[in-house]
Design a protein around this motif. Structure first.
Motif: not given
Length: 456
Positions: A182-196
């Motif tokens: 989640p932190l890495v995704q936040f910093v690079i602005n690329r967010q998707q969950t494992l469930e997605e």
């Protein structure tokens, strides 16, 4: 054990220099645009088409739009939430395709490959993607063993996207994940969950897609050994057919979005290599095979089979399990390859539309390969795809290459036996550096800083 560890650290320090990724040779910064012209380019396209009909054409379609900026990204993108851009862009793509087909004097091209890249292809409405692909196929035939693939963002890929593209002949799907933390995704602005991601995979498998790739990246801001291990273990549980485990390319002077974090946030040198080695170890432990550089595949996947049979190819899309001498790229910034020449399209949507509307191919620059380029291109392709090179006739060039390789031989990265040059197990981590020893245009210029990302 300690000696090997110290030596690897020394190698990392020595060889962590700016280096090309070698998706082409010559690399784009060393193209000679002074001898290039649109007329020369179209002539080369026709010649290559005539000489390689049995292999068909590869078609790359660049769809640049994204709703938000992923700050790590080095691709040509246009950030917008306005989906009214879709239909005009598709209209221009189809006009550009018509211009290329017109070069073939009435002969219908045979498509061996279609790849939708971006940007975010799944930014587009499924009905618009259908309109695009049907417009492409109306002017072409499809090879019996064709390979149609597309890149997708797990957070916006719907069942309708998957069903629509499957019904149009697509069987390969590449999911851009990068990292699950989640932190890495936040910093690079690329967010998707494992469930997605899992839901897209389940839907794709149910529909009938037979090859699913994960794009993962090491060296991202805030990554640690713990977060990389967690990401790889989650990826392994989903069991994709292929994994691309790329090195993050930090080039903020080219991509200002990468200035949203600083070098202090990035693992570098030995720390970055440790992330790769850990990820590679975990991937191999789950039964995947090492293919080329930064790619892994299951034994039954076509990519590994092509690697085993020494017919692996590398182009601007990365590694491919087939070789088409003519690759046509349409859309903003797309690069085309007619084997003896390269051409790149303009980089802004506005300029692209303007040239298309005037009936001109939107090519802005290119390169015509000379005899030496063609020889070196084959050498670098062989090293990237096979891990070995058999030198041809050409005493002066061969001597220069061996001289450039001498230090890499001393460091245990390559072995030279007569005119056979082979990469060692250690050398696989330094494949970009090895290819630089063949790169005559780079060696003559001695210019690489501010052009390429670090090798490690």
């Amino acid at each position: 054990m300690m000696t090997t560890q110290v030596k690897m650290e020394d190698l990392v320090q020595k060889y962590n220099v700016a280096a090309p990724r070698y998706t082409s040779y010559p690399t784009v910064p060393f193209w000679d645009n002074t001898t290039f012209s649109s007329a020369a380019w179209t002539a080369q396209v026709y010649q290559t088409f005539q000489h390689s009909k049995d292999k068909g054409i590869s078609l790359y379609i660049h769809l640049p739009f994204c709703e938000s900026l992923c700050t790590y990204c080095g691709c040509n993108t246009r950030i917008t939430k306005n989906h009214r851009v879709e239909e005009p862009y598709i209209a221009s793509l189809l006009k550009e395709w018509e211009m290329y087909v017109a070069l073939f004097n009435g002969e219908r091209p045979v498509l061996a490959e279609i790849h939708l890249g971006g940007g975010t292809p799944t930014f587009f409405d499924p009905d618009n993607l259908k309109m695009l692909i049907e417009g492409i196929l109306k002017l072409a035939d499809v090879a019996p063993d064709s390979s149609f693939s597309f890149e997708a963002h797990p957070a916006n890929t719907t069942v309708t996207h998957l069903e629509t593209l499957f019904n149009l002949g697509f069987r390969r799907l590449s999911l851009g994940i990068q990292d699950f933390d989640p932190l890495v995704q936040f910093v690079i602005n690329r967010q998707q969950t494992l469930e997605e991601v899992e839901l897209v995979m389940l839907n794709a498998r149910k529909i009938g897609f037979d090859s699913i790739n994960f794009d993962l990246i090491y060296g991202l801001p805030k990554q640690t050994l713990f977060t990389v291990e967690d990401t790889i273990q989650k990826a392994m549980r989903l069991s994709p057919d292929r994994i691309s485990f790329y090195s993050y390319a930090h080039v903020p002077w080219i991509k200002p979005g990468q200035r949203h974090y600083t070098e202090a946030d990035l693992p570098s040198g030995a720390a970055k290599l440790a992330l790769y080695n850990l990820g590679k170890k975990l991937i191999l432990a789950h039964g995947y095979e090492d293919v080329g550089m930064d790619h892994f595949a299951k034994k039954e996947d076509e990519l590994f089979i092509a690697f085993q049979q020494e017919r692996l190819h590398r182009n601007f899309m990365g590694y491919a399990d087939r070789f088409s001498p003519l690759l046509i790229g349409i859309g903003v910034s797309s690069i085309s390859d007619a084997w003896g020449a390269f051409a790149q399209n303009v980089k802004t949507v506005e300029e692209y539309h303007k040239l298309i509307d005037t009936g001109e191919l939107p090519v802005v620059k290119g390169h015509l390969l000379n005899e030496e380029d063609l020889i070196v291109r084959r050498y670098i392709l062989d090293m990237m795809c096979k891990g070995k090179v058999q030198l041809q006739e050409g005493e002066l060039l061969n001597r220069q290459i061996k001289e450039e390789l001498s230090e890499l031989v001393a460091d245990g990265l390559v072995v030279i036996t007569g005119d056979l040059i082979a990469c060692t197990a250690v050398g696989r981590s330094f494949l970009r550096n090895i290819c630089m020893a063949f790169d005559q245009r780079l060696l003559r210029s001695r210019t690489r800083n501010q052009l390429f990302s670090q090798a490690i």
